[in-house]
Design a protein around this motif. Structure first.
Motif, mmCIF file in Angstrom:
data_model
loop_
_atom_site.group_PDB
_atom_site.id
_atom_site.type_symbol
_atom_site.label_atom_id
_atom_site.label_comp_id
_atom_site.label_asym_id
_atom_site.label_seq_id
_atom_site.Cartn_x
_atom_site.Cartn_y
_atom_site.Cartn_z
ATOM 1 N N PHE A 95 -18.688 -4.711 -0.044
ATOM 2 C CA PHE A 95 -18.076 -6.142 -0.133
ATOM 3 C C PHE A 95 -19.318 -7.211 0.058
ATOM 4 O O PHE A 95 -19.644 -7.214 0.981
ATOM 5 C CB PHE A 95 -17.034 -6.367 0.871
ATOM 6 N N ALA A 116 1.004 3.928 -2.983
ATOM 7 C CA ALA A 116 0.577 5.306 -2.427
ATOM 8 C C ALA A 116 1.762 6.183 -2.832
ATOM 9 O O ALA A 116 1.433 7.435 -2.683
ATOM 10 C CB ALA A 116 0.082 5.248 -1.076
ATOM 11 N N LYS A 162 -18.726 1.828 -1.091
ATOM 12 C CA LYS A 162 -17.960 0.572 -1.309
ATOM 13 C C LYS A 162 -18.845 -0.540 -0.600
ATOM 14 O O LYS A 162 -18.938 -0.763 0.658
ATOM 15 C CB LYS A 162 -16.668 0.548 -0.538
ATOM 16 N N ASN A 187 -1.773 9.481 -10.748
ATOM 17 C CA ASN A 187 -0.332 9.879 -10.704
ATOM 18 C C ASN A 187 -0.031 11.352 -10.763
ATOM 19 O O ASN A 187 1.183 11.905 -10.293
ATOM 20 C CB ASN A 187 0.330 9.444 -12.301
ATOM 21 N N PRO A 200 3.569 7.431 -5.431
ATOM 22 C CA PRO A 200 3.111 6.168 -6.108
ATOM 23 C C PRO A 200 3.848 5.603 -7.245
ATOM 24 O O PRO A 200 4.769 6.072 -7.788
ATOM 25 C CB PRO A 200 1.888 7.018 -6.965
ATOM 26 N N ALA A 256 0.882 9.966 3.122
ATOM 27 C CA ALA A 256 0.063 8.728 3.740
ATOM 28 C C ALA A 256 0.636 7.798 4.542
ATOM 29 O O ALA A 256 1.591 7.549 4.647
ATOM 30 C CB ALA A 256 -0.624 7.980 2.604
ATOM 31 N N LEU A 257 -0.356 7.839 5.642
ATOM 32 C CA LEU A 257 -0.064 6.921 6.642
ATOM 33 C C LEU A 257 -1.336 5.862 6.781
ATOM 34 O O LEU A 257 -2.306 6.486 7.353
ATOM 35 C CB LEU A 257 0.318 7.483 8.169
ATOM 36 N N VAL A 258 -1.434 4.966 6.337
ATOM 37 C CA VAL A 258 -2.647 4.148 6.071
ATOM 38 C C VAL A 258 -2.448 2.781 6.959
ATOM 39 O O VAL A 258 -1.563 2.116 6.799
ATOM 40 C CB VAL A 258 -2.621 3.462 4.596
ATOM 41 N N GLU A 259 -3.332 2.565 7.961
ATOM 42 C CA GLU A 259 -3.580 1.515 8.756
ATOM 43 C C GLU A 259 -2.158 0.989 9.361
ATOM 44 O O GLU A 259 -1.855 -0.079 9.127
ATOM 45 C CB GLU A 259 -4.206 0.394 8.075
ATOM 46 N N ARG A 290 1.196 0.901 -10.741
ATOM 47 C CA ARG A 290 0.794 -0.482 -10.830
ATOM 48 C C ARG A 290 1.563 -1.297 -11.703
ATOM 49 O O ARG A 290 2.310 -2.236 -11.627
ATOM 50 C CB ARG A 290 -0.707 -0.786 -10.646
ATOM 51 N N ASP A 346 -8.241 -4.500 -5.522
ATOM 52 C CA ASP A 346 -8.401 -3.711 -4.412
ATOM 53 C C ASP A 346 -7.164 -4.105 -3.379
ATOM 54 O O ASP A 346 -7.272 -5.303 -2.851
ATOM 55 C CB ASP A 346 -9.643 -3.941 -3.699
ATOM 56 N N VAL A 347 -6.454 -3.133 -2.997
ATOM 57 C CA VAL A 347 -5.141 -3.671 -2.152
ATOM 58 C C VAL A 347 -5.678 -3.279 -0.619
ATOM 59 O O VAL A 347 -5.903 -1.987 -0.309
ATOM 60 C CB VAL A 347 -4.082 -2.625 -2.430
ATOM 61 N N ARG A 350 -8.830 4.392 1.803
ATOM 62 C CA ARG A 350 -7.932 3.481 0.956
ATOM 63 C C ARG A 350 -8.704 3.950 -0.407
ATOM 64 O O ARG A 350 -7.954 3.957 -1.403
ATOM 65 C CB ARG A 350 -8.279 1.979 0.935
ATOM 66 N N ARG A 397 0.816 -1.146 -0.051
ATOM 67 C CA ARG A 397 -0.252 -0.002 0.184
ATOM 68 C C ARG A 397 0.860 1.318 -0.153
ATOM 69 O O ARG A 397 0.581 2.209 -0.497
ATOM 70 C CB ARG A 397 -0.989 0.178 1.194
ATOM 71 N N TYR A 398 2.018 1.112 0.667
ATOM 72 C CA TYR A 398 2.826 2.474 0.470
ATOM 73 C C TYR A 398 3.585 2.775 -0.485
ATOM 74 O O TYR A 398 3.738 3.722 -1.208
ATOM 75 C CB TYR A 398 4.100 2.329 1.812
ATOM 76 N N LEU A 443 -1.151 11.679 -6.265
ATOM 77 C CA LEU A 443 -0.597 11.203 -5.368
ATOM 78 C C LEU A 443 0.998 11.457 -4.854
ATOM 79 O O LEU A 443 1.045 11.704 -3.641
ATOM 80 C CB LEU A 443 -0.300 9.409 -5.452
ATOM 81 N N LEU A 481 -7.013 7.150 -1.540
ATOM 82 C CA LEU A 481 -5.803 6.834 -2.121
ATOM 83 C C LEU A 481 -5.662 6.077 -3.375
ATOM 84 O O LEU A 481 -4.430 5.810 -3.704
ATOM 85 C CB LEU A 481 -4.716 6.296 -0.881
ATOM 86 N N GLY A 482 -6.722 5.749 -3.849
ATOM 87 C CA GLY A 482 -6.684 4.655 -4.908
ATOM 88 C C GLY A 482 -6.273 3.325 -4.934
ATOM 89 O O GLY A 482 -5.985 2.757 -5.761
ATOM 90 N N LEU A 483 -6.063 3.036 -3.629
ATOM 91 C CA LEU A 483 -5.770 1.629 -3.355
ATOM 92 C C LEU A 483 -6.934 0.771 -3.637
ATOM 93 O O LEU A 483 -6.803 -0.502 -3.853
ATOM 94 C CB LEU A 483 -5.164 1.409 -1.848
ATOM 95 N N ALA A 484 -7.942 0.959 -3.254
ATOM 96 C CA ALA A 484 -9.370 0.326 -3.591
ATOM 97 C C ALA A 484 -10.186 1.115 -4.475
ATOM 98 O O ALA A 484 -10.088 2.400 -4.376
ATOM 99 C CB ALA A 484 -9.835 -0.039 -2.179
ATOM 100 N N SER A 485 -11.009 0.381 -5.451
ATOM 101 C CA SER A 485 -11.956 1.092 -6.122
ATOM 102 C C SER A 485 -13.060 1.233 -5.588
ATOM 103 O O SER A 485 -13.732 0.506 -4.845
ATOM 104 C CB SER A 485 -12.000 0.254 -7.515
#
Lengths: 249, 325
Positions: free
Chosen positions: B20, A80, B18, B79, A82, B87-90, A85, A246-247, B54, A76-77, B82, B57-61
């Motif tokens: 699931f 991010a 979102k 691009n 970036p 970011a500091l995520v989880e 991918r 999805d990350v 998430r 994820r880092y 970001l 930050l584009g990590l999940a759609s």
């Protein structure tokens, strides 16, 4: 892992040296020629490690590419940052390809070194009956190494794809190695003749053709085309999977 | 209008959802984070905070909805966006076998927009800024939880950022570390950056944030400035006096509805009785005091009580320890 791979020719050479004299004709190809010419250590080691040891290490490296980052949480880092991918995927595949080359290279290199230390080195009689000097023999061995490295690229692409499917690196590694073994088992069944040209393992041991005079490039060429096909197919699968993933790790 | 509006917000979502499977982790969220604000993103565990982050930050759609970060569409302009976002995520995540500095190097190299020529300086500055200068060459597996957290913050600060997204930034930090993070967030905001802090430490949020959004069960149940959030709940006066009956009469005369102290209203040290009453808009607190004194009510203590963020938070997200589904 490169060290473990380099240990294979060393083990073979020492075993042959210690028990020398009993040239029984059994064992892997080229084994009984080692005592006459140390350069055969490298070749024997290649024959021994191609079916299992090399795919094992490549499976570990390729299976770890994406899922390893995911399990560390660093994926994820990186994304991010970036890193991009597609760019990440390409870099990871190039890394795996470099590993294939250095893996095959270290087996051959360690084989040449230990062979030269423990046994006499001299002109090599090729499979076609011609004799070439030690320098050209080493060149031929380098060709064998690159042949094997190319052979492993398809497996790397498969491992990369499997690695995008999971966050558990061990699972991806195991699946990749199991596929390599399964493909070889299928390749050994004559009933499945029609399937054989499509198996990525089909030309794995075809490097003997590089030991003829003149060199028969056919199997090198077919192997390269086949591996390229695997890279394209599994690269595309990895791309479509990873760019939409999805990350959540 | 939309262009001006987009520029005014560092983060803006419309109908962000979102799913699931059948479960909506984030449900129709309309976030609006003004530029330059310190936005506290609150919510109980499992309320969809991290999933929202998430997606930002584009990590999940997103299953549905639009996201604009720094005025640009996410994830299509990822691009461009970001590199401006730290970011500091989880929680922090690093390679344990590399040193802190080497980890930052690696992540900075991954950012293709970060200039390599200034990398060493930027890594050193970021580490110094979070107080890790002395440990930069230590392997990360030897770091304590708080040190890893600091390293995570350092990573967010590697490049100049317009937006910082910090998920639980004070997690695992000692009181000094918590204070430093507070200072850090304030200094970042003073430099003009927008800071988006998710937390469930309400006192933390209360101290550093200008704006607050509250999530509950995937929905954004409240959003606004900190004062707006507090003032929507009523303010009360609290009178400590040995003459509760007289005080009750005076307050009733002012049109209020006084209630004598119950057991739970007493605080340590309150030997006296007293009354509380809701404050209406027509009466200023100082008038209440004047009326009490004029009527000869002996007043030992007078206090204006607005409900704390915690009370407001529980009001919005419900009591109980269970994760809301």
């Amino acid at each position: 892992m490169l060290g473990a791979l380099a240990a294979i020719p060393v083990l073979i050479a020492i075993a042959v040296r210690v028990t020398s004299g009993s040239s029984s004709g059994r064992g892997p190809a080229f084994l009984d020629q080692i005592t006459q010419n140390g350069l055969f250590v490298a070749l024997t080691a290649m024959v021994v490690s191609t079916p299992l040891f090399l795919p094992l290490t490549v499976g570990v490296v390729a299976g770890d590419t994406i899922s390893g980052e995911a399990s560390h949480g660093t994926l994820r880092y990186l994304l991010a940052a970036p890193a991009g991918r597609v760019r990440l995927l390409v870099v990871k595949f190039v890394g795996a390809a470099v590993f294939c080359l250095s893996a095959a290279g270290s087996v051959v290199l360690a084989g040449i070194l230990i062979g030269a230390i423990l046994f006499p080195v001299g002109p090599v009689t090729l499979l076609s009956g011609d004799t070439v000097g030690p320098v050209e023999s080493i060149g031929r061995l380098a060709l064998v190494a690159s042949y094997v490295a190319v052979s492993l690229l398809g497996l790397s692409a498969i491992g990369l794809f499997i690695s995008t499917l999971t966050d558990v690196p061990v699972g991806a590694m195991a699946a990749t190695v199991v596929l390599a073994v399964t493909a070889q088992v299928l390749g050994a069944l004559p009933q499945l003749d029609w399937l054989h040209p499509w198996l990525f393992t089909n030309y794995w041991l075809g490097f003997a053709d590089l030991l003829r005079q003149p060199i028969a490039w056919d199997s090198f060429g077919s192997n390269a085309v086949l591996q390229l096909g695997y890279i394209v197919v599994f690269g595309a699968l990895a791309y479509s999977r990873f760019t939409t993933k999805d990350v959540l790790s | 209008m939309t262009a001006a509006l987009a520029a005014a917000f560092a983060v803006e979502t419309r109908g962000l959802t979102k799913r699931f499977g059948a479960h909506a982790a984030v449900d129709d969220v309309h976030l609006a984070v003004p530029r330059g604000s310190v936005f506290g993103f609150l919510g109980p565990n499992g309320s969809g905070k991290t999933t929202t982050i998430r997606m930002l930050l584009g990590l999940a759609s997103a299953t549905a909805g639009e996201i604009r970060v720094l005025g640009r569409d996410m994830p299509h302009e990822l691009n461009t966006v970001l590199p401006q976002v730290g970011a500091l995520v989880e929680g922090p995540a690093f390679y344990p076998f590399l040193s802190g500095a080497a980890n930052l190097h690696r992540l900075d190299t991954a950012n293709r927009y970060a200039p390599g020529s200034t990398r060493n300086t930027r890594v050193r500055d970021a580490l110094a800024r979070v107080g890790l200068g002395h440990a930069e060459h230590k392997k990360v597996h030897a770091y304590s939880l708080g040190m890893k957290q600091r390293l995570g913050l350092a990573n967010a600060l590697l490049s100049p950022r317009e937006l910082l997204v910090l998920d639980e930034p004070t997690n695992g930090l000692d009181p000094q570390g918590t204070r430093e993070v507070r200072h850090l967030v304030r200094s970042l905001a003073a430099d003009g950056a927008t800071v988006f802090v998710s937390s469930h430490l309400l006192s933390e949020i209360e101290q550093i944030c200008t704006h607050v959004g509250v999530m509950s069960a995937g929905r954004l149940v409240s959003q606004g400035t900190l004062d707006e959030l507090r003032s929507t709940s009523d303010r009360r006066v609290r009178v400590v006096t040995p003459d509760p009956e007289a005080a009750t009469r005076v307050l009733s005369g002012l049109g209020m509805q006084p209630v004598a102290f119950s057991e739970s209203d007493l605080r340590p040290g309150d030997v006296e009785s007293g009354v509380t009453a809701g404050l209406t808009d027509s009466v200023a607190p100082e008038e209440v005091v004047a009326a009490l004194v004029t009527a000869g009510v002996r007043v030992r203590g007078f206090e204006l009580v607005s409900s704390t963020l915690e009370e407001r938070f529980v009001e919005l997200t419900g009591e109980g320890f269970d994760v809301v589904q």
